[in-house]
Design a protein around this motif. Structure first.
Motif, short mmCIF file in Angstrom:
data_model
loop_
_atom_site.label_atom_id
_atom_site.label_comp_id
_atom_site.label_asym_id
_atom_site.label_seq_id
_atom_site.Cartn_x
_atom_site.Cartn_y
_atom_site.Cartn_z
N ASP A 187 0.86 -1.19 0.00
CA ASP A 187 0.00 0.00 0.00
C ASP A 187 0.89 1.24 0.00
N THR A 188 1.07 1.83 -1.15
CA THR A 188 1.96 2.98 -1.29
C THR A 188 1.32 4.28 -0.85
N THR A 189 0.04 4.25 -0.50
CA THR A 189 -0.66 5.48 -0.12
C THR A 189 -0.67 5.70 1.39
N LYS A 190 -0.14 4.75 2.17
CA LYS A 190 -0.24 4.84 3.62
C LYS A 190 1.10 4.56 4.28
N LEU A 191 1.22 5.11 5.50
CA LEU A 191 2.34 4.80 6.37
C LEU A 191 1.82 4.14 7.64
N ARG A 192 2.72 3.52 8.37
CA ARG A 192 2.36 2.96 9.66
C ARG A 192 3.23 3.63 10.73
N ALA A 193 2.58 4.29 11.70
CA ALA A 193 3.28 4.90 12.83
C ALA A 193 3.20 3.95 14.01
N ILE A 194 4.35 3.54 14.52
CA ILE A 194 4.39 2.56 15.60
C ILE A 194 5.02 3.20 16.83
N VAL A 195 4.34 3.12 17.96
CA VAL A 195 4.89 3.56 19.24
C VAL A 195 5.12 2.31 20.09
N SER A 196 6.40 2.03 20.35
CA SER A 196 6.76 0.83 21.11
C SER A 196 7.23 1.24 22.50
N ALA A 197 6.58 0.72 23.52
CA ALA A 197 6.92 1.05 24.91
C ALA A 197 7.53 -0.17 25.60
N THR A 198 8.54 0.10 26.39
CA THR A 198 9.18 -0.94 27.21
C THR A 198 9.12 -0.50 28.66
N PRO A 199 8.21 -1.05 29.47
CA PRO A 199 8.01 -0.54 30.84
C PRO A 199 9.20 -0.75 31.76
N GLY A 200 9.89 -1.86 31.64
CA GLY A 200 10.93 -2.16 32.62
C GLY A 200 10.31 -2.61 33.94
N LYS A 201 11.04 -2.43 35.03
CA LYS A 201 10.55 -2.88 36.33
C LYS A 201 9.67 -1.82 36.98
N GLN A 202 8.74 -2.27 37.80
CA GLN A 202 7.84 -1.39 38.53
C GLN A 202 8.39 -1.14 39.93
N TYR A 203 8.52 0.13 40.30
CA TYR A 203 9.03 0.48 41.62
C TYR A 203 7.92 0.39 42.65
N LYS A 204 8.27 -0.02 43.86
CA LYS A 204 7.32 -0.17 44.95
C LYS A 204 7.80 0.61 46.16
N LEU A 205 6.85 0.84 47.07
CA LEU A 205 7.18 1.59 48.28
C LEU A 205 8.04 0.74 49.21
N GLY A 206 9.20 1.29 49.57
CA GLY A 206 10.07 0.58 50.50
C GLY A 206 9.83 1.00 51.94
N THR A 207 9.79 2.30 52.19
CA THR A 207 9.45 2.84 53.51
C THR A 207 8.45 3.97 53.35
N ILE A 208 7.66 4.19 54.38
CA ILE A 208 6.68 5.28 54.39
C ILE A 208 6.90 6.09 55.65
N THR A 209 7.21 7.37 55.49
CA THR A 209 7.49 8.24 56.63
C THR A 209 6.58 9.46 56.56
N VAL A 210 5.88 9.74 57.64
CA VAL A 210 5.04 10.93 57.75
C VAL A 210 5.66 11.87 58.78
N LYS A 211 5.92 13.09 58.36
CA LYS A 211 6.47 14.10 59.25
C LYS A 211 5.35 15.04 59.68
N ALA A 212 4.86 14.86 60.89
CA ALA A 212 3.75 15.66 61.39
C ALA A 212 3.83 15.76 62.90
N GLU A 213 3.21 16.80 63.46
CA GLU A 213 3.12 16.96 64.91
C GLU A 213 2.19 15.89 65.48
N PRO A 214 2.34 15.56 66.77
CA PRO A 214 1.44 14.58 67.39
C PRO A 214 -0.02 15.01 67.27
N THR A 215 -0.91 14.06 67.06
CA THR A 215 -2.34 14.34 66.89
C THR A 215 -3.15 13.62 67.95
N THR A 216 -4.41 14.01 68.03
CA THR A 216 -5.36 13.33 68.91
C THR A 216 -6.52 12.83 68.03
#
Length: 688
Positions: A187-216
């Motif tokens: 088909d000489t009248t058309k082109l094909r545009a290809i977007v190829s994605a490679t995700p790699g590894k998914q990062y996850k939460l290692g530690t969770i730190t909240v900096k806040a004053e004491p609450t009630t």
């Protein structure tokens, strides 16, 4: 330096080059001069120009930087062939320069070819973001057309960046994407545009730190941050968790909570991220007093009537939002806001007192309204009203109404106090005079009534509402006397104590699409016409709404009424029950259903039963509603299940922001003598 020029090639400009070259060679060791024979021609050459003569030959310099340029050589030394006169003229001043192009440089090629292309996305299916990608894609947005291949390539680069953003939003921070363009084989009248994605590894939460004053209670911030170690670092999940903190803490006594900027430190070896969130909770607070500012509709004292909390109660911004909604519902403001303000005053329980600042901008108090309708048997009816919503502050309204129509004329004046000493309580006093002329009766009526109610509004629909009050009625009406065999006029004085309760689980007042309503009305009354004759009027009604899909609603209603304690002929005709009309059994004239006198006019009854079924189909702002109704009125106090009259028809709806405009056309299915073949009803709002 001029000594250097003497060693260079003859000529002024060559001397300049020699200076530049000598300047670059100053770091080299000196070279000893070498003797050379001197020819006769060289001996005849002129000597070096002395300094005074050289300086004199230089053109004078001007201090005006905008002065025109001058020729480099004196006139005496100008070449024999001079340039055209235009080239020797001074340049024009910049502000007077004509920038109009000599030739139109705009190029338009209406026959330029258009490239078509297909888009293919690879690598995003497993991440379940392909739908998001397609919605934001530049290639998809071009709909497979472009001016040339360069445009297609540019769109592909945009989609590369889009794919990387989407992968990062899911925690794939090492993700890459590349776009390519290739011809489509065969088909000489058309082109094909290809977007190829490679995700790699998914990062996850290692530690969770909240900096806040004491609450009630302790750990309030952490408990409202729904993140845990091992969760994927997904943007939606993290942002939603932080939004939950900003939402819940002001509901738990911390109105000034501010969630700071998160920090996530990624480790590309372990694939973990250390998450840190700073939160400024501010002081734990409780409600204090009110202040107002701006163009006031009413003061702080009336604001306190609208609240659902008491001073000293733990702060909850849902109650603040509720107060704001109640202020808006008064209809007295163009703008209004409620803001918590710190006071620094500490209560015995350790909370800080927070006052509420109500900023008001009073709106227009006066309004005019007009409504109208038409129905067979009732004719044309127009109603106009003037309202001053805050004539008697606070929230004391004066409403003057006039009614004109083919069969009804009248006027009334109403005083209405909204939020009368208690939120959502309305007190109403009305004086009215009416003249009505229907087939059932003609009446001249004067009424003085009062009511206390807890009502719903379109902005504030309530599940449970009620009303109770009084009516003093004096009416002179025509009534058929079966003893005389003819009509005569009679005067009635009526005292009534009407009451009503409504349980509403529908989703709208004017256009419900789901839910149901239950209503009970009871009115103990007495008619004074020679003797006191007490009786009770009762009416019960139920309606339901069931959606089928997104465009059809099945709606149904049943209603039954009874009057017990007196005979029909001792009742004023206007207090009896009648059937028929746009709000009853459609297809029949207004008040035409029920017992008839020998002249063929309705005389009403002491009981009533009705039902109605509708299929409401809506498309856009329009709708079609086929319906089927049935019912009748009876002489006795108990409604019967026999001798029902049926009507059917179809209606049109035009939906507006204040409710649907209704046009119904119906016909009676089992008419009696004197009933019309077609009935028309025009009004605002659904039939029920």
């Amino acid at each position: 330096m001029r000594g250097i020029w003497s060693l260079s090639v003859s000529g002024f400009s060559s001397g300049i080059l020699a200076v530049a070259a000598a300047g670059m060679q100053q770091a080299q060791p000196p070279i000893a001069p070498v003797a050379a024979p001197v020819s006769a021609q060289q001996a005849a050459e002129p000597q070096i120009v002395p300094d005074p003569e050289f300086d004199k030959a230089l053109p004078a310099l001007s201090n005006d930087i905008n002065a025109p340029l001058e020729p480099m050589l004196p006139a005496a030394q100008a070449p024999a062939e001079t340039a055209p006169a235009e080239l020797t003229q001074p340049l024009p001043a910049l502000q007077g320069f004509d920038s109009t192009p000599l030739v139109d440089a705009t190029f338009k090629d209406t026959k330029s070819p258009e490239i078509r292309y297909d888009t293919e996305v690879r690598g995003l299916d497993a991440l379940k973001v392909k739908g998001q990608f397609n919605g934001l894609s530049a290639l998809r947005g071009g709909k497979g057309k472009a001016a040339n291949a360069t445009v297609v390539a540019a769109r592909g680069r945009e989609d590369e960046a889009l794919a990387i953003r989407l992968m990062k939003s899911l925690g794939y921070y090492d993700g890459t994407a590349v776009s390519t363009i290739e011809p489509i084989p065969g088909d000489t009248t058309k082109l094909r545009a290809i977007v190829s994605a490679t995700p790699g590894k998914q990062y996850k939460l290692g530690t969770i730190t909240v900096k806040a004053e004491p609450t009630t209670p302790p750990g309030l911030v952490e408990s409202q941050l729904p993140l845990k170690v091992g969760d994927a670092i997904e943007a939606d999940r993290v942002q939603g968790a932080e939004a939950n903190v900003a939402l819940i803490l002001p509901q738990r006594g911390y109105p000034f909570t501010k969630v700071g900027q998160r920090d996530i430190l990624l480790d590309d070896v372990t694939g973990l991220g250390d998450y840190t969130l700073p939160v400024d909770t501010g002081p734990r607070s409780s409600f204090g007093t009110f202040t107002t500012e701006g163009r006031l509709a009413f003061g702080a004292e009336h604001v306190s009537v609208l609240t659902r909390f008491k001073p000293g109660q733990l702060y909850d911004n849902r109650l603040t939002d509720d107060l704001r909604a109640a202020l808006v519902a008064t209809g007295l403001f163009s703008t209004v806001s409620v803001e918590p303000v710190r006071t620094g005053n500490i209560n015995p329980d350790g909370t800080e007192q927070v006052n509420l600042l109500v900023k008001q901008e009073r709106g227009k108090q006066r309004s005019l309204a007009v409504s109208g309708g038409y129905s067979t048997g009732q004719g044309v009816r127009l109603e106009g009203s003037f309202t001053n919503r805050n004539l008697f502050q606070p929230e004391g309204a004066l409403i003057v109404t006039a009614v004109g129509g083919t069969q009804e004329q009248g006027a009334s004046a109403t005083f209405r106090r909204s939020n009368a000493g208690k939120r959502d309580r309305t007190v109403t006093l009305t004086a009215s005079a009416d003249r009505t002329s229907y087939d059932a009766y003609n009446a001249l009526t004067a009424t003085l009534s009062g009511k206390v109610s807890y009502d719903s509004t379109p902005l504030w629909q309530k599940k449970f509402s009620y009303a109770y009050g009084f009516e003093l009625v004096g009416t002179n009406e025509s009534v058929y006397d079966f003893g005389l065999g003819d009509r005569k006029r009679g005067t009635y004085f009526i005292v009534a104590l009407p009451g009503q309760v409504l349980f509403d689980r529908s989703d709208s007042l004017l256009n419900p699409t789901k839910g149901y309503r239950l209503k009970l009305s009871v009115s103990p009354e007495t008619s004074v016409r020679g003797a006191v004759q007490p009786y009770v009027r009762t009416l019960i009604e139920a309606s339901g709404y069931y959606p089928i899909g997104s465009s059809i609603v099945l709606a149904g209603r049943v209603r039954a009424g009874s009057i017990d304690g007196t005979s029909r002929d001792d009742l004023a005709p206007s207090r009896r029950y009648y059937g028929g009309g746009g709000g009853s059994v459609r297809g029949y004239g207004y008040q035409r259903l029920g017992p008839l006198d020998p002249q063929g006019n309705p005389v009403g009854g002491r009981s009533l039963n009705e039902f109605a079924l509708e299929a409401r189909y809506r498309f856009g702002n329009y709708g079609i509603v086929p319906f089927f109704d049935g019912g009748n009125a009876y002489e006795g106090p108990i409604p019967k299940g026999t001798d029902l009259r049926y009507g059917a028809g179809i209606g049109g709806r035009f939906y507006t922001n204040f409710g649907p405009l209704r046009v119904d056309v119906a016909t009676p299915l089992n008419p009696r003598k004197g009933d019309g073949k077609v009935a028309l009803y025009i009004s605002i709002g659904q039939a029920f």
